[in-house]
Design a protein around this motif. Sequence first.
Motif, PDB file in Angstrom:
ATOM      1  N   PRO A 133      11.026   0.560   4.717  1.00 31.44           N
ATOM      2  CA  PRO A 133       9.598   0.365   4.470  1.00 31.44           C
ATOM      3  C   PRO A 133       9.150  -1.065   4.767  1.00 31.44           C
ATOM      4  O   PRO A 133       9.888  -2.022   4.528  1.00 31.44           O
ATOM      5  CB  PRO A 133       9.448   0.674   2.966  1.00 31.44           C
ATOM      6  CG  PRO A 133      10.831   0.419   2.412  1.00 31.44           C
ATOM      7  CD  PRO A 133      11.792   0.794   3.489  1.00 31.44           C
ATOM      8  N   LEU A 134       7.952  -1.192   5.345  1.00 25.80           N
ATOM      9  CA  LEU A 134       7.380  -2.480   5.684  1.00 25.80           C
ATOM     10  C   LEU A 134       5.915  -2.532   5.250  1.00 25.80           C
ATOM     11  O   LEU A 134       5.193  -1.539   5.422  1.00 25.80           O
ATOM     12  CB  LEU A 134       7.443  -2.720   7.203  1.00 25.80           C
ATOM     13  CG  LEU A 134       8.813  -2.947   7.831  1.00 25.80           C
ATOM     14  CD1 LEU A 134       8.708  -2.794   9.337  1.00 25.80           C
ATOM     15  CD2 LEU A 134       9.331  -4.332   7.479  1.00 25.80           C
ATOM     16  N   ALA A 135       5.497  -3.651   4.739  1.00 22.69           N
ATOM     17  CA  ALA A 135       4.069  -3.845   4.466  1.00 22.69           C
ATOM     18  C   ALA A 135       3.349  -4.050   5.784  1.00 22.69           C
ATOM     19  O   ALA A 135       3.798  -4.811   6.651  1.00 22.69           O
ATOM     20  CB  ALA A 135       3.869  -5.062   3.557  1.00 22.69           C
ATOM     21  N   ARG A 136       2.229  -3.360   5.988  1.00 21.72           N
ATOM     22  CA  ARG A 136       1.458  -3.506   7.216  1.00 21.72           C
ATOM     23  C   ARG A 136       0.782  -4.869   7.283  1.00 21.72           C
ATOM     24  O   ARG A 136       0.583  -5.525   6.255  1.00 21.72           O
ATOM     25  CB  ARG A 136       0.389  -2.406   7.293  1.00 21.72           C
ATOM     26  CG  ARG A 136       0.934  -1.001   7.436  1.00 21.72           C
ATOM     27  CD  ARG A 136      -0.189   0.031   7.328  1.00 21.72           C
ATOM     28  NE  ARG A 136      -1.274  -0.260   8.244  1.00 21.72           N
ATOM     29  CZ  ARG A 136      -1.329   0.153   9.529  1.00 21.72           C
ATOM     30  NH1 ARG A 136      -0.325   0.872  10.018  1.00 21.72           N
ATOM     31  NH2 ARG A 136      -2.366  -0.148  10.290  1.00 21.72           N
ATOM     32  N   ASP A 137       0.426  -5.275   8.485  1.00 20.65           N
ATOM     33  CA  ASP A 137      -0.280  -6.547   8.630  1.00 20.65           C
ATOM     34  C   ASP A 137      -1.659  -6.516   7.991  1.00 20.65           C
ATOM     35  O   ASP A 137      -2.171  -7.559   7.566  1.00 20.65           O
ATOM     36  CB  ASP A 137      -0.434  -6.905  10.105  1.00 20.65           C
ATOM     37  CG  ASP A 137       0.823  -7.565  10.670  1.00 20.65           C
ATOM     38  OD1 ASP A 137       1.516  -8.258   9.904  1.00 20.65           O
ATOM     39  OD2 ASP A 137       1.090  -7.395  11.872  1.00 20.65           O
ATOM     40  N   ASP A 138      -2.284  -5.356   7.912  1.00 20.94           N
ATOM     41  CA  ASP A 138      -3.638  -5.270   7.371  1.00 20.94           C
ATOM     42  C   ASP A 138      -3.673  -4.853   5.909  1.00 20.94           C
ATOM     43  O   ASP A 138      -4.716  -4.473   5.383  1.00 20.94           O
ATOM     44  CB  ASP A 138      -4.502  -4.321   8.207  1.00 20.94           C
ATOM     45  CG  ASP A 138      -3.847  -2.964   8.461  1.00 20.94           C
ATOM     46  OD1 ASP A 138      -2.772  -2.699   7.867  1.00 20.94           O
ATOM     47  OD2 ASP A 138      -4.405  -2.174   9.251  1.00 20.94           O
ATOM     48  N   GLU A 139      -2.526  -4.918   5.241  1.00 24.35           N
ATOM     49  CA  GLU A 139      -2.486  -4.601   3.812  1.00 24.35           C
ATOM     50  C   GLU A 139      -2.600  -5.873   2.967  1.00 24.35           C
ATOM     51  O   GLU A 139      -2.122  -6.925   3.381  1.00 24.35           O
ATOM     52  CB  GLU A 139      -1.194  -3.865   3.458  1.00 24.35           C
ATOM     53  CG  GLU A 139      -1.138  -2.453   4.008  1.00 24.35           C
ATOM     54  CD  GLU A 139       0.139  -1.743   3.620  1.00 24.35           C
ATOM     55  OE1 GLU A 139       1.104  -2.404   3.185  1.00 24.35           O
ATOM     56  OE2 GLU A 139       0.183  -0.509   3.760  1.00 24.35           O
TER      57      GLU A 139
END
Length: 276
Positions: A270-276
């Motif tokens: 899992p990765l946090a999105r750039d727009d989160e």
Amino acid sequence: MAEYDACFDAAVELARKGGEMIREAFHQPKNITEKGCATDLVTETDEAVEKMIIGKLREKFPSHNFIGEEGVAGGAACQLDDRPTWMIDPVDGTTNFVHRFPYVAVSIGFLVNKEPVFGVIYNAPQDIMYTGRKGQGALRNDLPIHVSGVQSLCQSLVLLELGSSREAEHLNEKVTNYHNLGKHPVRSIRSLGSAALNMCAVASGESEAYCETGMHCWDIAAGTCILREAGGHVCDPDCSALDVMSRRCLATCSEQVAKEMAAVVKCNSPLARDDE
């Protein structure tokens, strides 16, 4: 898109100016700080180049949207909408820059309606300029470039990156991908340390595939346009459509190689999105 000619010309000019700043600092002592961990570095040159580029662009195009690596690290918004949007990595390959490994680039991507319109990537230490404009092809130092056209993963030179995250889940997944590709087998695996220049290597026919998770939109925006204009294929590592904000990218010389890569490489952490 002739209406964006002035934007393209400005990007090329500012990439060269940023490159001059990088070259001037390349062999000099550097003030190095860590963003979030010991493997995610920033220098005064990263910050100075971004400030220069975005400052000049804002003067010319005040209504445009700007997403810059160091600005986002400092708390600026990272939101992509339909406005003309600049995605800027002032020093792509900061660790290379710190260690004087000559794969360091200014990367400037320009999107409209969330789609790449042009990309400019300047390898400053080696004085190599890559450009790509939608519908107009891709160039390396003003000469046309094209992907290799290889249709088999077994005949491919693959580019992978360890990345800055050392969290066990991410690290284990990446090491497993190295193992699985070596076992497949591919011809060999390389790491240039710059997402932008990895994509340019595929676009130039020097490599057949590049896959990474954990990088950011400013790392791949310019390269996506350049590689597509060179005849390449850019998508998500599962072969679905690329989402530039997802921090996931598979860039290949052909759709067939992308399909074969997706069957071997697993990118499930899992990765946090750039727009989160």
